[in-house]
Design a protein around this motif. Sequence first.
Motif, PDB file in Angstrom:
ATOM      1  N   CYS A  63     -16.840  10.631  41.713  1.00  0.00           N
ATOM      2  CA  CYS A  63     -17.088  11.597  43.041  1.00  0.00           C
ATOM      3  C   CYS A  63     -15.704  12.628  43.028  1.00  0.00           C
ATOM      4  O   CYS A  63     -16.083  13.893  43.253  1.00  0.00           O
ATOM      5  N   MET A  64     -14.580  11.987  42.951  1.00  0.00           N
ATOM      6  CA  MET A  64     -13.537  13.097  43.193  1.00  0.00           C
ATOM      7  C   MET A  64     -13.272  14.033  41.956  1.00  0.00           C
ATOM      8  O   MET A  64     -13.037  15.145  42.268  1.00  0.00           O
ATOM      9  N   ILE A  65     -13.602  13.589  40.670  1.00  0.00           N
ATOM     10  CA  ILE A  65     -13.865  14.434  39.769  1.00  0.00           C
ATOM     11  C   ILE A  65     -14.625  15.474  39.969  1.00  0.00           C
ATOM     12  O   ILE A  65     -14.631  16.574  39.792  1.00  0.00           O
ATOM     13  N   LEU A  66     -15.988  15.006  40.332  1.00  0.00           N
ATOM     14  CA  LEU A  66     -17.072  15.990  40.602  1.00  0.00           C
ATOM     15  C   LEU A  66     -16.809  17.186  41.586  1.00  0.00           C
ATOM     16  O   LEU A  66     -17.036  18.190  41.633  1.00  0.00           O
ATOM     17  N   GLU A  67     -16.235  16.421  42.584  1.00  0.00           N
ATOM     18  CA  GLU A  67     -15.469  17.383  43.859  1.00  0.00           C
ATOM     19  C   GLU A  67     -14.738  18.431  43.334  1.00  0.00           C
ATOM     20  O   GLU A  67     -14.733  19.697  43.883  1.00  0.00           O
ATOM     21  N   ILE A  68     -13.894  18.039  42.321  1.00  0.00           N
ATOM     22  CA  ILE A  68     -12.870  19.032  41.639  1.00  0.00           C
ATOM     23  C   ILE A  68     -13.608  20.038  40.970  1.00  0.00           C
ATOM     24  O   ILE A  68     -13.306  21.248  41.196  1.00  0.00           O
TER      25      ILE A  68
END
Lengths: 435, 644
Positions: free
Chosen positions: B397-402
């Motif tokens: 999810c952190m990757i998606l948020e970036i």
Amino acid sequence: MSKKSRSAAITADRPPPKAPQAAPDVKTKAAVAKREPLLRRVLQIAASLKTTVVLLLIAMGLVFFGTLAQVGNGVWTVVDNYFRSFFVWVPLQIFFHPTQTVGGGFPYPGGWTIGFLLLTNLLTAHFLRFKLSWTKIGIWLIHTGLVVMMVGEFLTGVAAIEYRMIIEEGKSSSTLFNYRKTELAFIDVTDPNTDRVAAIPSSRLRAGRTITDSSLPFDVKVVAYYKNSATRKNGVDGSNPATAGIGREVQVEEIPEVSGVEAQQTDDMPSTYVELFEKKSGKSRGVFLVSTRYSDQLVKVDGRSYEMSLRHLQIPEPYTFHLTKFTHDVYPGTDKPKDYRSHVHLVDPDLNVDREVEIYMNAPLTYRGKTFYQADILTMQRDGKRGTVLQVVSNPGWFMPYLSCGLVAAGMLFHFGLALTRFLGRISREGEANS
Amino acid sequence: MNLLKHYGTPLLIAFTLGLFGLYMLGSAVGTDVPLQKYDGYDFATLRMVPIVEGGRLKPLDTLARTALRLNNASEVFEDADEKKYPAILWLVEAMSADAKNDSRKSLIWTAETFKIDNDQLRNLLALKGHSGLRYSLNAIGDKFDVLQAETEKASQTSKDRRDLYQTKLLEFAGRLEEFSRINRLDIRAVPPQTPGGEWESLADRRKKYSTQATEVTREKTRAKFALDKVSFDQLPKDQQKEIQSWSLHTYDEEFERLRSQDVQLSRWLDLIQAYRDKDAGKFNQLAGELAQNAEQLSPEDQRALKLEVFVNRVAPLFKCIVLYAAAAVLALTGLLLTGWNRELSPPFRWASFSLIALSLALHTFGLIARMYIQGRPPVTNLYSSAVFIGWGAVGLCMILEIVRPLGIANVVGASLGFMTAIIAHNLGSDNDTLEMMQAVLDTNFWLATHVTMVTFGYVATFVAGFLGVLFILLGVCTPVLDRHAFKALGGMIYGTVCLATLLSFVGTVLGGIWADYSWGRFWGWDPKENGALLIVMWNAIVLHARWGGLVKARGVALLAVIGNVVTTWSWFGTNMLGVGLHSYGFSSLRMWAIIAFLVVMSGVITVGLAIPLRSWTSNGEQFPKPLPDRPRAFNRNGEPVAAS
């Protein structure tokens, strides 16, 4: 905001509408489709993605039912009934707890039917819809891999055989047992030099059936056959069908197969009650209990002696395994197994093989097209001696899943990688547009 | 307002990180419950003492915490005055509990540390229900006979036919057994004499000396009183008494002599005696000597032991519950604010993102520490799968948020992190979570490849599913899903489903290869394999439905939500088939949690399906007030173009 602009905004998400001049073209295409021959229409349905989705849904249903069914049945029964069959009758019982009895059921396509339809769907789709272009390489690879996998599972289903070899420590064996197949064997031991065997496979042992074998001087009438049985705790009572042999002293009753969800997978112990009739006189020799739980019984007819037993299918092999040593380590202070290891002396006079091998968990031995895996530990009840249980598998299609896995994984990496590259490209373009 | 606009983001980030950083640091520097308070006993040293249990080396601290957690459902306990005590104290109390000498006033008899949540079981023991449902040993102590008789009866019923009361009764008997095992010192705490030898149990040692002492006493008594010539029964009463007291005395002497030669056992028995005598000085000296047992271990084992005590104290995975919960609240606030005042949203979004990063760092520490202690890849049992799923989901999810900074992946990541941490906490409540593996599973290679990959497949499917849940809820209830967000979120779900298909397929096939390698059967159609297959098939269905034009963004979101259900079945459902749903009944927390989850998912699906897209509060149309930091105009493909 007015209603009109709302719906206009929604459609903005969809691909842009065709230019007006293209519209008549679409219409004629539809009209042509109506007039197209039946075969073509059938092929289009066969090749459509809708069909794929529907078939996959049906397949999921089968897998789910086949899982639930394992609460009440053995995993192999389920595999044969659900996954390696054309049609299956799914009893409603599988949706309820075993203690509740529920009748009825419904028919459902079996694994082979669904697999065949999916295969057809895939192949027709490739013939009709797919074009050979480099962007589609991924899809081609994935689908080829899936074809290989389905064919491989089919091949395994029809051709793979699993045996077991059981050796006591310090002893030898050159016999493989097929634990999934049982036979009622009559061994003519009259002549001490040669044994003549007549065997009736368990699939023919149906209650009420009379089996005639030309090499036997008697007919065998099956009174009952139990796929799995246990010795009656309360001993023998009036319901005992046996009138001769060991069956007069012990009685067995039918118990459910070893459930597929059980953590400890043990073997079923089949038993049968058979009545023997002399061919010449038609006279009954009584009803015998023959069971994998009990040893052979001797029957004398017309001056010949027969050893009668219900046994797992046996296959003699031209080589010998001598178990020189068996080690079994547990984690200190627990009975959790840490390692099993069989030290085997392998002798094969035909091929001049005479060597030591070690078989242990995750380190099987492949020999003469069969692979030997360390499966279990054997502890003799009578003297506490140990032995090894080796799982022996011959599967001509063993390499197909590997091939398939490689193809599909490569295809997915290519296809999704391509999509990701495009997506990231779009993101960076958006970023430029934003700044 | 201006101040907030310019400095809001850094301020909120600094505040959040500062607050929760202190929370983390506090436990790393201090201790969970201060240990020094207890009349000068050095429990901090004692808990470092190495023992072997469940086949692995561990500090005494872990045994104390596991045993207390098993009985008390918590790693600390309270006395009647609600004063808190650490697990290691409970362990020492349990070791020194003695029904004969004690007047049943010591902490172990009076503190309420036995949780009994079944009402029929409470009836049996004549206990009144009160808050916490915890009871003292004094309260249960008089009913041991009844308990034993009932347990005996229940254990004769076969496992799948037991009712809830019987199951709970046997569970409770098992927990009491754990207590009594500690009480009789059945703990492998005696290091091997030779390298590679076995650790011995203190109880076994004591029993050995006791048998020897009995033997010697019998001989001596025979010789002294010439019992070969006269029978004991024929002697006069007073002489019988004399012989008895003499032999008791001789036995004690003999036993003392034997056991005093055994340094290891003596240290433990003296330590317990010192605790009974309230001799803190002697207790501490002995604890120090016992802790030195660690010095004969290899440097790696010593490090692992120290690390385990540290991890036990800091409890990083437990702290993640709080951190992720806070991050989820921040993220959700930020997301909902976009629908109201877009300028207020970024501070919350960034604060939540930073907090998620901080929590993930702690989560990663916990995960790596477990791997180091156990010497294994991350997933080895159900507990660790929950820890790992949370970790993977938060990372993804952190990757998606970036990639798509909408604040939506923040919400999904933080809530999945929170939920899996709760699940892990509950799964790990009844045993040592670092247990050893069965022989066939004892291979780091396949655990690292197949199990990790399949678990990543679960991760991606869950992330896609929860993005789907947000897609529906945000669209139906909030004005958040403007054209940009609608499209971006739809793309995110689709991309994650693609990833899930890849991971779950490769993971499942690797499992097949392992099976083929281990017992010559690529595919056995067993429940767990079938569960994994269902996930692969479901993801394939989602993709094909989209490619075939059967569904669009909303449809993919709805299907992805169903993916949550399929994955839950594979993760938990198949395990429950084996243990039998019956004996667990519908009363277990796990069962209810799963049912609640299924109900919520069905609710979301129903809402998303029943309300047509055009009636949603936001459905991808142009948001009334375009954002300054977003492109103002889109071409008709929905792609942004530079504002004119």
